[in-house]
Design a protein around this motif. Structure first.
Motif, PDB file in Angstrom:
ATOM      1  N   THR A  66       0.848  -1.186   0.000  1.00  0.00           N
ATOM      2  CA  THR A  66       0.000   0.000   0.000  1.00  0.00           C
ATOM      3  C   THR A  66       0.885   1.237   0.000  1.00  0.00           C
ATOM      4  O   THR A  66       2.083   1.158  -0.233  1.00  0.00           O
ATOM      5  CB  THR A  66      -0.974  -0.066   1.217  1.00  0.00           C
ATOM      6  N   GLY A  67       0.292   2.396   0.267  1.00  0.00           N
ATOM      7  CA  GLY A  67       1.101   3.611   0.262  1.00  0.00           C
ATOM      8  C   GLY A  67       0.462   4.647   1.163  1.00  0.00           C
ATOM      9  O   GLY A  67      -0.314   4.303   2.056  1.00  0.00           O
ATOM     10  N   GLY A  68       0.706   5.950   0.823  1.00  0.00           N
ATOM     11  CA  GLY A  68       1.249   6.474  -0.419  1.00  0.00           C
ATOM     12  C   GLY A  68       0.598   5.858  -1.651  1.00  0.00           C
ATOM     13  O   GLY A  68      -0.470   5.277  -1.581  1.00  0.00           O
ATOM     14  N   GLU A  69       1.287   6.032  -2.757  1.00  0.00           N
ATOM     15  CA  GLU A  69       0.821   5.388  -3.988  1.00  0.00           C
ATOM     16  C   GLU A  69       1.880   4.388  -4.431  1.00  0.00           C
ATOM     17  O   GLU A  69       2.921   4.773  -4.975  1.00  0.00           O
ATOM     18  CB  GLU A  69       0.558   6.435  -5.084  1.00  0.00           C
ATOM     19  N   PRO A  70       1.648   3.095  -4.207  1.00  0.00           N
ATOM     20  CA  PRO A  70       2.695   2.103  -4.475  1.00  0.00           C
ATOM     21  C   PRO A  70       3.115   2.013  -5.935  1.00  0.00           C
ATOM     22  O   PRO A  70       4.265   1.677  -6.211  1.00  0.00           O
ATOM     23  CB  PRO A  70       2.064   0.787  -4.001  1.00  0.00           C
ATOM     24  N   LEU A  71       2.215   2.353  -6.858  1.00  0.00           N
ATOM     25  CA  LEU A  71       2.576   2.171  -8.271  1.00  0.00           C
ATOM     26  C   LEU A  71       3.462   3.299  -8.809  1.00  0.00           C
ATOM     27  O   LEU A  71       3.841   3.278  -9.974  1.00  0.00           O
ATOM     28  CB  LEU A  71       1.313   2.020  -9.127  1.00  0.00           C
ATOM     29  N   GLN A  72       3.807   4.259  -7.961  1.00  0.00           N
ATOM     30  CA  GLN A  72       4.736   5.310  -8.394  1.00  0.00           C
ATOM     31  C   GLN A  72       6.171   4.813  -8.484  1.00  0.00           C
ATOM     32  O   GLN A  72       7.005   5.458  -9.087  1.00  0.00           O
ATOM     33  CB  GLN A  72       4.701   6.469  -7.397  1.00  0.00           C
ATOM     34  N   GLN A  73       6.479   3.699  -7.820  1.00  0.00           N
ATOM     35  CA  GLN A  73       7.864   3.220  -7.803  1.00  0.00           C
ATOM     36  C   GLN A  73       7.985   1.986  -8.694  1.00  0.00           C
ATOM     37  O   GLN A  73       7.300   0.974  -8.473  1.00  0.00           O
ATOM     38  CB  GLN A  73       8.286   2.877  -6.377  1.00  0.00           C
ATOM     39  N   ASP A  74       8.871   2.078  -9.662  1.00  0.00           N
ATOM     40  CA  ASP A  74       8.923   1.046 -10.698  1.00  0.00           C
ATOM     41  C   ASP A  74       9.279  -0.342 -10.154  1.00  0.00           C
ATOM     42  O   ASP A  74       8.790  -1.351 -10.661  1.00  0.00           O
ATOM     43  CB  ASP A  74       9.922   1.476 -11.769  1.00  0.00           C
ATOM     44  N   ASN A  75      10.110  -0.412  -9.133  1.00  0.00           N
ATOM     45  CA  ASN A  75      10.534  -1.728  -8.638  1.00  0.00           C
ATOM     46  C   ASN A  75       9.422  -2.481  -7.902  1.00  0.00           C
ATOM     47  O   ASN A  75       9.595  -3.651  -7.546  1.00  0.00           O
ATOM     48  CB  ASN A  75      11.752  -1.590  -7.710  1.00  0.00           C
ATOM     49  N   VAL A  76       8.294  -1.818  -7.706  1.00  0.00           N
ATOM     50  CA  VAL A  76       7.193  -2.506  -7.028  1.00  0.00           C
ATOM     51  C   VAL A  76       6.698  -3.693  -7.858  1.00  0.00           C
ATOM     52  O   VAL A  76       6.239  -4.702  -7.305  1.00  0.00           O
ATOM     53  CB  VAL A  76       6.036  -1.518  -6.710  1.00  0.00           C
ATOM     54  N   TYR A  77       6.836  -3.613  -9.181  1.00  0.00           N
ATOM     55  CA  TYR A  77       6.349  -4.717 -10.023  1.00  0.00           C
ATOM     56  C   TYR A  77       7.184  -5.975  -9.779  1.00  0.00           C
ATOM     57  O   TYR A  77       6.652  -7.080  -9.731  1.00  0.00           O
ATOM     58  CB  TYR A  77       6.376  -4.306 -11.500  1.00  0.00           C
ATOM     59  N   ASP A  78       8.506  -5.793  -9.630  1.00  0.00           N
ATOM     60  CA  ASP A  78       9.375  -6.938  -9.323  1.00  0.00           C
ATOM     61  C   ASP A  78       9.055  -7.498  -7.938  1.00  0.00           C
ATOM     62  O   ASP A  78       9.046  -8.712  -7.731  1.00  0.00           O
ATOM     63  CB  ASP A  78      10.856  -6.522  -9.370  1.00  0.00           C
ATOM     64  N   LEU A  79       8.816  -6.608  -6.981  1.00  0.00           N
ATOM     65  CA  LEU A  79       8.483  -7.080  -5.629  1.00  0.00           C
ATOM     66  C   LEU A  79       7.200  -7.912  -5.664  1.00  0.00           C
ATOM     67  O   LEU A  79       7.128  -8.983  -5.041  1.00  0.00           O
ATOM     68  CB  LEU A  79       8.316  -5.891  -4.670  1.00  0.00           C
ATOM     69  N   MET A  80       6.215  -7.452  -6.403  1.00  0.00           N
ATOM     70  CA  MET A  80       4.938  -8.189  -6.440  1.00  0.00           C
ATOM     71  C   MET A  80       5.133  -9.577  -7.058  1.00  0.00           C
ATOM     72  O   MET A  80       4.617 -10.568  -6.543  1.00  0.00           O
ATOM     73  CB  MET A  80       3.878  -7.380  -7.214  1.00  0.00           C
ATOM     74  N   ARG A  81       5.905  -9.626  -8.153  1.00  0.00           N
ATOM     75  CA  ARG A  81       6.182 -10.932  -8.794  1.00  0.00           C
ATOM     76  C   ARG A  81       6.872 -11.874  -7.818  1.00  0.00           C
ATOM     77  O   ARG A  81       6.517 -13.038  -7.665  1.00  0.00           O
ATOM     78  CB  ARG A  81       7.066 -10.735 -10.030  1.00  0.00           C
ATOM     79  N   LEU A  82       7.882 -11.328  -7.139  1.00  0.00           N
ATOM     80  CA  LEU A  82       8.671 -12.122  -6.196  1.00  0.00           C
ATOM     81  C   LEU A  82       7.789 -12.690  -5.073  1.00  0.00           C
ATOM     82  O   LEU A  82       7.884 -13.865  -4.715  1.00  0.00           O
ATOM     83  CB  LEU A  82       9.760 -11.210  -5.615  1.00  0.00           C
ATOM     84  N   LEU A  83       6.926 -11.852  -4.537  1.00  0.00           N
ATOM     85  CA  LEU A  83       6.086 -12.299  -3.416  1.00  0.00           C
ATOM     86  C   LEU A  83       5.046 -13.316  -3.878  1.00  0.00           C
ATOM     87  O   LEU A  83       4.751 -14.279  -3.160  1.00  0.00           O
ATOM     88  CB  LEU A  83       5.409 -11.092  -2.740  1.00  0.00           C
ATOM     89  N   CYS A  84       4.527 -13.145  -5.086  1.00  0.00           N
ATOM     90  CA  CYS A  84       3.591 -14.162  -5.623  1.00  0.00           C
ATOM     91  C   CYS A  84       4.339 -15.473  -5.827  1.00  0.00           C
ATOM     92  O   CYS A  84       3.817 -16.547  -5.482  1.00  0.00           O
ATOM     93  CB  CYS A  84       2.985 -13.691  -6.945  1.00  0.00           C
ATOM     94  N   ASP A  85       5.557 -15.407  -6.370  1.00  0.00           N
ATOM     95  CA  ASP A  85       6.341 -16.634  -6.587  1.00  0.00           C
ATOM     96  C   ASP A  85       6.584 -17.357  -5.270  1.00  0.00           C
ATOM     97  O   ASP A  85       6.681 -18.581  -5.231  1.00  0.00           O
ATOM     98  CB  ASP A  85       7.705 -16.305  -7.226  1.00  0.00           C
ATOM     99  N   ARG A  86       6.711 -16.594  -4.185  1.00  0.00           N
ATOM    100  CA  ARG A  86       6.976 -17.213  -2.870  1.00  0.00           C
ATOM    101  C   ARG A  86       5.712 -17.728  -2.204  1.00  0.00           C
ATOM    102  O   ARG A  86       5.742 -18.196  -1.080  1.00  0.00           O
ATOM    103  CB  ARG A  86       7.677 -16.212  -1.969  1.00  0.00           C
TER     104      ARG A  86
END
Ligand code: SF4
Length: 223
Positions: free
Chosen positions: A73-93
């Motif tokens: 969440t945020g703030g606005e989480p989609l303002q930071q580009d690396n959030v997409y990698d974090l989301m992928r990583l957490l789904c993979d886990r």
């Protein structure tokens, strides 16, 4: 390339405002938001400096909290580009991952496994002109099994907001294919009055109050 995100806080609490409300959840609150909703209750996420954390520091911190449910969440989480990698990583886990976004950015780059909670900001926010309505189209065009990973949330501060939300839902027939939550700006709109309007109009929406503000004092941080 740097794999850091600017984080405001990571904390364990009870999920308070989605169809997952009531479940223990670890929250990653990312810093910063370029919008200025009049009734924003997390302004501190933009005003404070935040702390740069690598993706592995964030995942280590999450592992310590031991919840299968995580929300970004945020703030606005989609303002930071690396959030997409974090989301992928957490789904993979294997985490059940929620994303709560202010609704001003398209969610088309978000991993399809993420449960997206997307605000539709009404006039009282001062930001309703900036709603990314393409997200509604994206949800409608998604295959059935992925539609359940979208939910939209309209937060109401007045009758004018309610009518705006009701008309928007009707125009896009949004409640026919997605869960829509309707809630109140805490302390500004009487929930009982909103409940009456919903029932009068036979709106197929889920009334959702911010559970954490009823469990703890409403200004409490980190809940
Ligand atoms: S989008 Fe969310 S974080 Fe940003 S100003 Fe609006 S309510 Fe606050």
């Amino acid at each position: 390339m740097s794999d850091t995100l600017l984080v405001n806080e990571i904390f364990l609490s009870i999920q308070g405002e989605s169809t997952y409300a009531g479940w223990p959840c670890t929250f990653v609150r990312l810093a910063g938001c370029q919008s200025s909703c009049t009734w924003c209750d997390t302004r501190y996420a933009s005003n404070e400096a935040g702390r740069n954390m690598t993706l592995s520091e964030i995942t280590e911190c999450l592992a310590g909290h031991q919840t299968p449910l995580v929300e970004i969440t945020g703030g606005e989480p989609l303002q930071q580009d690396n959030v997409y990698d974090l989301m992928r990583l957490l789904c993979d886990r294997g985490y059940t991952l929620l994303l709560e976004t202010g609704g001003f950015f398209p969610v088309d780059r978000v991993d399809h496994r993420v449960h997206k909670i997307i605000d539709l900001k009404p006039p009282s926010s001062g930001e309703s002109e900036h709603n990314c309505l393409e997200n509604i189209t994206l949800a409608a065009a998604s295959p059935g099994h992925l539609k359940k990973n979208f939910e939209f949330k309209v937060i109401i501060a007045s009758r004018q907001d309610y009518e705006w939300g009701r008309d928007l839902l009707s125009r896009y027939r949004l409640t026919t294919h997605c869960t829509v939550l309707m809630g109140t700006v805490f302390g500004e709109q009487d929930p009982a009055e909103l409940a009456e309007w919903i029932l009068e109009d036979h709106l197929h929406v889920k009334l959702q109050l911010q559970l954490h503000k009823y469990i703890w004092p409403p200004d409490t941080r980190g809940v």
